[in-house]
Design a protein around this motif. Structure first.
Motif, short mmCIF file in Angstrom:
data_model
loop_
_atom_site.label_atom_id
_atom_site.label_comp_id
_atom_site.label_asym_id
_atom_site.label_seq_id
_atom_site.Cartn_x
_atom_site.Cartn_y
_atom_site.Cartn_z
N ALA A 145 6.61 -13.51 -22.29
CA ALA A 145 5.86 -13.16 -21.09
C ALA A 145 6.59 -13.77 -19.89
CB ALA A 145 4.44 -13.68 -21.17
N ILE A 146 6.88 -12.94 -18.89
CA ILE A 146 7.71 -13.38 -17.77
C ILE A 146 6.98 -13.10 -16.45
CG2 ILE A 146 9.94 -13.15 -16.61
CD1 ILE A 146 11.04 -12.08 -19.30
N ASP A 147 6.70 -14.17 -15.71
CA ASP A 147 6.12 -14.07 -14.35
C ASP A 147 4.88 -13.19 -14.31
OD1 ASP A 147 8.17 -15.70 -13.38
OD2 ASP A 147 9.48 -13.99 -12.98
N VAL A 148 3.96 -13.40 -15.25
CA VAL A 148 2.79 -12.53 -15.37
C VAL A 148 1.73 -12.90 -14.33
CG1 VAL A 148 0.87 -11.84 -16.87
CG2 VAL A 148 3.18 -12.07 -17.81
N VAL A 149 1.32 -11.89 -13.58
CA VAL A 149 0.21 -12.02 -12.62
C VAL A 149 -0.88 -11.07 -13.10
CG1 VAL A 149 -0.54 -11.68 -10.24
CG2 VAL A 149 1.74 -12.61 -10.71
N ALA A 150 -2.12 -11.55 -13.23
CA ALA A 150 -3.23 -10.71 -13.71
C ALA A 150 -4.55 -11.31 -13.27
CB ALA A 150 -3.19 -10.58 -15.23
N GLY A 151 -5.58 -10.47 -13.29
CA GLY A 151 -6.93 -10.91 -12.95
C GLY A 151 -7.91 -9.80 -13.24
N TYR A 152 -9.20 -10.10 -13.06
CA TYR A 152 -10.26 -9.15 -13.38
C TYR A 152 -10.71 -8.33 -12.18
CZ TYR A 152 -10.47 -12.03 -17.56
OH TYR A 152 -10.15 -12.71 -18.70
N SER A 153 -10.37 -8.77 -10.97
CA SER A 153 -10.73 -8.02 -9.76
C SER A 153 -9.50 -7.96 -8.86
CB SER A 153 -11.89 -8.69 -9.02
OG SER A 153 -11.51 -9.96 -8.54
N ALA A 154 -9.50 -6.99 -7.98
CA ALA A 154 -8.33 -6.77 -7.14
C ALA A 154 -8.08 -7.93 -6.18
CB ALA A 154 -8.49 -5.47 -6.35
N GLU A 155 -9.14 -8.68 -5.87
CA GLU A 155 -9.01 -9.72 -4.85
C GLU A 155 -8.51 -11.06 -5.40
OE1 GLU A 155 -11.94 -8.16 -5.47
OE2 GLU A 155 -11.72 -6.59 -3.96
N VAL A 156 -8.66 -11.26 -6.71
CA VAL A 156 -8.41 -12.60 -7.27
C VAL A 156 -7.38 -12.53 -8.40
CG1 VAL A 156 -9.42 -14.62 -8.38
CG2 VAL A 156 -10.75 -13.33 -6.70
N ASP A 157 -6.32 -13.31 -8.27
CA ASP A 157 -5.35 -13.47 -9.36
C ASP A 157 -5.74 -14.71 -10.17
OD1 ASP A 157 -3.80 -11.30 -8.57
OD2 ASP A 157 -2.55 -12.53 -7.25
N ILE A 158 -6.07 -14.49 -11.46
CA ILE A 158 -6.35 -15.63 -12.34
C ILE A 158 -5.03 -16.22 -12.84
CG2 ILE A 158 -7.53 -16.38 -14.44
CD1 ILE A 158 -9.43 -15.43 -12.27
N LEU A 159 -4.10 -15.35 -13.22
CA LEU A 159 -2.76 -15.77 -13.64
C LEU A 159 -1.82 -15.58 -12.46
CD1 LEU A 159 -2.59 -14.02 -17.14
CD2 LEU A 159 -3.56 -16.26 -16.56
N ARG A 160 -1.06 -16.61 -12.15
CA ARG A 160 -0.25 -16.61 -10.92
C ARG A 160 1.23 -16.80 -11.23
NH1 ARG A 160 -4.17 -20.51 -7.20
NH2 ARG A 160 -6.01 -19.13 -7.22
N GLY A 161 1.77 -15.88 -12.01
CA GLY A 161 3.20 -15.94 -12.30
C GLY A 161 3.53 -16.81 -13.50
N ILE A 162 2.81 -16.61 -14.61
CA ILE A 162 2.99 -17.43 -15.81
C ILE A 162 4.09 -16.85 -16.69
CG2 ILE A 162 1.91 -17.98 -18.03
CD1 ILE A 162 -0.62 -18.66 -16.59
N SER A 163 4.93 -17.73 -17.20
CA SER A 163 5.95 -17.36 -18.19
C SER A 163 5.80 -18.24 -19.42
CB SER A 163 7.36 -17.53 -17.62
OG SER A 163 7.58 -16.68 -16.50
N LEU A 164 5.88 -17.60 -20.60
CA LEU A 164 5.90 -18.35 -21.86
C LEU A 164 6.60 -17.51 -22.91
CD1 LEU A 164 3.73 -17.02 -24.03
CD2 LEU A 164 2.07 -18.36 -22.80
N HIS A 165 6.98 -18.17 -24.01
CA HIS A 165 7.56 -17.43 -25.12
C HIS A 165 7.13 -18.05 -26.44
CE1 HIS A 165 10.59 -20.68 -24.73
NE2 HIS A 165 10.76 -20.50 -26.04
N VAL A 166 7.19 -17.24 -27.49
CA VAL A 166 6.89 -17.68 -28.85
C VAL A 166 8.03 -17.20 -29.74
CG1 VAL A 166 5.24 -17.66 -30.76
CG2 VAL A 166 4.42 -17.38 -28.40
N ASN A 167 8.64 -18.12 -30.46
CA ASN A 167 9.74 -17.80 -31.35
C ASN A 167 9.22 -17.35 -32.72
OD1 ASN A 167 11.87 -18.52 -29.50
ND2 ASN A 167 11.32 -20.66 -29.86
N PRO A 168 10.07 -16.71 -33.53
CA PRO A 168 9.64 -16.32 -34.87
C PRO A 168 9.09 -17.50 -35.68
CG PRO A 168 11.71 -15.26 -34.34
CD PRO A 168 11.44 -16.23 -33.23
N SER A 169 7.99 -17.28 -36.39
CA SER A 169 7.37 -18.27 -37.29
C SER A 169 6.97 -19.55 -36.58
CB SER A 169 8.29 -18.59 -38.47
OG SER A 169 8.59 -17.43 -39.20
N GLU A 170 6.64 -19.46 -35.31
CA GLU A 170 6.28 -20.63 -34.52
C GLU A 170 4.79 -20.61 -34.20
OE1 GLU A 170 8.51 -22.93 -30.88
OE2 GLU A 170 8.01 -20.84 -30.53
#
Length: 247
Positions: free
Chosen positions: A12-37
Motif C-alpha cells: 500500500a503506497i500513499d493511501v488516502v481514504a475516508g468515509y465522507s468527501a470532507e474528511v480523510d481518515i487515512l492521510r497518505g499511509i504506506s505499508l507492506h507485507v512480505n510473503p509468510s509474514e
C-alpha cells in the motif's frame, strides 16, 4: 544471473481514504507485507486502523495512492471479488460466523465456489490444523465458545486458500485465556498455510508476540514501523497509545 525478487503480498503506497468527501481518515499511509509474514496494525482508538484494513480489503476505495496484492493493482477491486478469487480472506471484528449453522456448514459457505469434492477435502485439512473444529464439526456455531467461533471464522476465511489473511481485532471480547488460544491459532495458520497475515489489534503486546513487524498509526499516518520485538520495548509506542488524539 540474479533471481527476481518475488512481489510483496501487500504493498500500500500513499493511501488516502475516508468515509465522507470532507474528511480523510487515512492521510497518505504506506505499508507492506512480505510473503509468510505476520504484520500488525496498532494504535489508539480512532487512528485509522480498521479504515486501513477495510481499504485494503476493498470495502473502501482509496481517493489516492495504490494498493497492490502480489503485484496486481487491486485498489478498485471490491471485497467480494477479492474473496471469491482467493486474493484475500477477511475476518471482521463481529458477526463473523452464522450461529444457526453448524461448524461444517460455516466452512462449506467459505468454499461455496469450490467443487464439492475439493471443498470437502479442504474442510478435512483445516480440521487437522484446528482440532477444535473436528470436535465441534456438527455443532451449531452458536453453541461454541468465543474462542472456538473465532477459530471457525479464521478457518472459513482460509477455505479458498487466499494469498493474504486480513483480521480485524481478532481478540475483541475474548477472555485472556481464550485470547492466547486465538493468537496461537493465528500463528499456526501462518505455519501450516504459509500465508501472509495483516492484523488490526488493540491488544498490542499479545499481537506483537506472534508478529514479525508492526505499524503504529496516529491520526491517519504511520507514526512508527519496526520489528515486533523492538516495538514491544519501545517507549515511543507507549507514548502513542497514551497520548494519541482520536480522529
Amino acid at each position: 544471473m540474479n533471481t527476481p525478487t518475488p512481489p510483496r503480498e501487500v504493498d500500500a503506497i500513499d493511501v488516502v481514504a475516508g468515509y465522507s468527501a470532507e474528511v480523510d481518515i487515512l492521510r497518505g499511509i504506506s505499508l507492506h507485507v512480505n510473503p509468510s509474514e505476520i504484520v500488525c496494525i496498532l494504535g489508539p482508538n480512532g487512528c485509522g486502523k480498521s479504515t486501513l484494513l477495510k481499504t485494503i480489503a476493498g470495502f473502501l476505495r482509496p481517493r489516492s495512492g495504490s494498493i497492490h496484492i502480489r503485484g496486481q493493482d487491486v485498489g478498485r477491486v471490491p471485497v467480494h471479488r477479492k474473496v471469491r478469487s482467493g486474493t484475500i480472506g477477511f475476518v471482521p471484528q463481529t458477526d463473523n460466523v452464522f450461529g444457526s449453522l453448524t461448524a461444517w456448514e460455516n466452512l462449506a459457505l467459505g468454499g461455496q465456489f469450490m467443487a464439492r469434492e475439493v471443498c470437502a477435502q479442504r474442510i478435512d485439512e483445516l480440521c487437522e490444523t484446528y482440532p477444535v473444529l473436528k470436535r465441534k464439526l456438527n455443532a451449531p456455531a452458536a453453541s461454541m465458545s468465543g474462542g472456538e467461533r473465532q477459530v471457525l471464522s479464521l478457518a472459513r476465511a482460509l477455505m479458498p486458500r487466499p494469498s493474504v489473511l486480513l483480521l480485524d481485532e481478532p481478540s475483541a471480547g475474548l477472555s485472556p485465556k481464550t485470547l492466547a488460544e486465538v493468537f496461537e491459532a493465528i500463528a499456526a495458520t501462518r505455519e501450516q498455510e504459509g500465508i501472509a497475515v495483516l492484523m488490526v489489534e488493540q491488544n498490542a503486546m499479545e499481537a506483537l508476540r506472534i508478529a514479525d513487524r508492526a505499524y503504529v498509526l496516529s491520526v491517519g499516518t504511520v507514526a512508527l514501523e519496526n520489528q515486533a520485538q523492538v516495538l514491544m520495548n519501545s517507549p515511543e509506542m507507549r507514548e502513542l497509545y497514551l497520548g494519541g488524539r482520536p480522529h
